[in-house]
Write an enzyme that holds these catalytic residues in place. Structure first.
Site, PDB file in Angstrom:
ATOM      1  N   CYS A 290       6.861  -1.625   9.026  1.00  0.00           N
ATOM      2  CA  CYS A 290       6.990  -2.858   8.233  1.00  0.00           C
ATOM      3  C   CYS A 290       7.631  -3.987   9.029  1.00  0.00           C
ATOM      4  O   CYS A 290       7.701  -5.121   8.547  1.00  0.00           O
ATOM      5  CB  CYS A 290       7.801  -2.582   6.976  1.00  0.00           C
TER       6      CYS A 290
ATOM      7  N   ASN B 252       4.963  -3.251  -1.822  1.00  0.00           N
ATOM      8  CA  ASN B 252       5.321  -3.296  -0.404  1.00  0.00           C
ATOM      9  C   ASN B 252       4.034  -3.269   0.420  1.00  0.00           C
ATOM     10  O   ASN B 252       3.342  -2.257   0.456  1.00  0.00           O
ATOM     11  CB  ASN B 252       6.206  -2.072  -0.098  1.00  0.00           C
TER      12      ASN B 252
ATOM     13  N   HIS C 172      11.354  -8.714   4.323  1.00  0.00           N
ATOM     14  CA  HIS C 172      10.269  -7.773   4.030  1.00  0.00           C
ATOM     15  C   HIS C 172      10.380  -7.383   2.555  1.00  0.00           C
ATOM     16  O   HIS C 172      11.460  -7.066   2.061  1.00  0.00           O
ATOM     17  CB  HIS C 172      10.402  -6.555   4.944  1.00  0.00           C
TER      18      HIS C 172
END
Ligand code: COA
Length: 312
Positions: free
Chosen positions: A113, A269, A239
């Site tokens: 990520c 996500n 994030h």
């Protein structure tokens, strides 16, 4: 020092929207559990769209919006953990589909990520060496392909999507970047290619503890490097893994929650795509004004972390 400037942005989401109630038909969960533990309400899943198609759509939007010609690009970097193929990479497919010059580097980066932040810094390196003014940086994921839809601890968390930015160097502009890694195959593991479908495995609590340590760490390093204070930052763009992680960090740093942009409620996500998708939404909504200081911070599989502070 030459700063890195974002010239334009783009995003692409698959058409299919999946609600928490839809997820509760697959595993024993509820809208209430998912919303309170993660902030996520809906996510998009690919249904026919490939990861490269999402990357292409986001990249085209960023190029169009910035009125940037492919011939003026010095690099094309796709941050992803879910390319359609090991080879050709998504970046090579974009070279073909967007008609990018053949004499520039086009490659994928797998940094979980945190991929978008790493890719920004790598793009800056190419810009410093190149005679061409722009680089294309994309985060694109099709995480639904590697999601175990029998594991309620992970399947409710992820979504598919892509975000893209065109970047250039700017004389005198503020720019700082910090990157880090700590190998750990227990916190997050994405299986490699094999006879079985690869899945994401995660120790949610370990990742939570890691995230609430990594995000403030990145922020402090960037502030120290630039001599700026928390109050000087107009927007934090973290994030988008989980609302509780972001709220926890904002509270710990005593920064108003509204300064931390959040959109995980709509997308879940989306790994390497989450920060560029957020930037594109913010730009579209007119939230980002010239001269504002933006601090992007990512964390994820590896484990890896990274932050970039730049001026809009
Ligand atoms: N619906 C309902 N119950 C669920 C569930 C779901 N989707 N997922 C897990 N549970 C259950 C567990 O089975 C457990 O039940 P038990 O007590 O009967 O054993 C209970 O909820 C608590 O599980 P736990 O894993 O301790 O929950 P948690 O409060 O830590 O929340 C996460 C789980 C994943 C939301 C949380 O750990 C988290 O946000 N971690 C960070 C994950 C992340 O952001 N990863 C990406 C990083 S890039």
């Amino acid at each position: 020092m030459k700063g890195l400037k974002i010239v334009s942005t783009g995003r692409a989401l698959p058409a299919k929207v999946v609600t928490n109630d839809d997820m509760s038909k697959l595993v024993e969960t509820s809208d209430e559990w998912i919303t309170t533990r993660t902030g996520i309400r809906t996510r998009h899943f690919c249904e026919g769209e490939t990861q490269a198609a999402l990357a292409e759509q986001a990249a085209r939007r960023a190029l169009e919006q910035g009125k940037v010609e492919p011939k003026d690009l010095c690099a094309c970097i796709v941050a992803t953990v879910t390319p359609d193929h090991s080879a050709p990479t998504s970046a090579c497919l974009l070279q073909q589909r967007l008609g990018l010059p053949e004499d520039i580097p086009c490659f994928d980066m797998n940094v979980g990520c945190t991929g978008f932040i790493y890719a920004l810094q790598v793009a800056r390196g190419f810009l410093l060496q190149s005679g061409r003014p722009y680089a294309l940086v994309i985060g694109a994921e099709s995480l639904s392909r590697i999601t175990d839809f029998t594991d309620r601890g992970t399947c409710v968390l992820f979504g598919d999507g892509a975000g893209a930015v065109v970047v250039t160097l700017e004389e005198g502009g503020i720019y700082a970047c910090t990157l880090g890694a700590r190998g750990d195959a227990e916190a997050i593991l994405i299986e490699g290619p094999g006879p079985e479908r690869p899945y994401i495995h995660m120790d949610g609590q370990k990742v939570f503890r890691f995230a609430v340590e990594a995000v403030p760490h990145c922020i402090h390093v960037l502030l120290e490097e630039t001599g700026l204070s928390l109050e000087d930052i107009d927007w934090f763009v973290p994030h988008q893994a989980n609302k509780r992680i972001i709220d926890h960090v904002a509270k710990k740093l005593k920064v108003p929650n509204e300064k931390f942009y959040q959109n995980m409620m709509r997308y879940g996500n989306t790994s390497a795509a989450s920060i560029p998708i957020a930037l594109d939404e913010m730009a579209e909504q007119g939230l980002l004004k010239k001269g504002q200081k933006i601090l992007c911070v990512g964390f994820g599989a590896g484990l890896t972390w990274g932050g970039a502070l730049l001026e809009w």
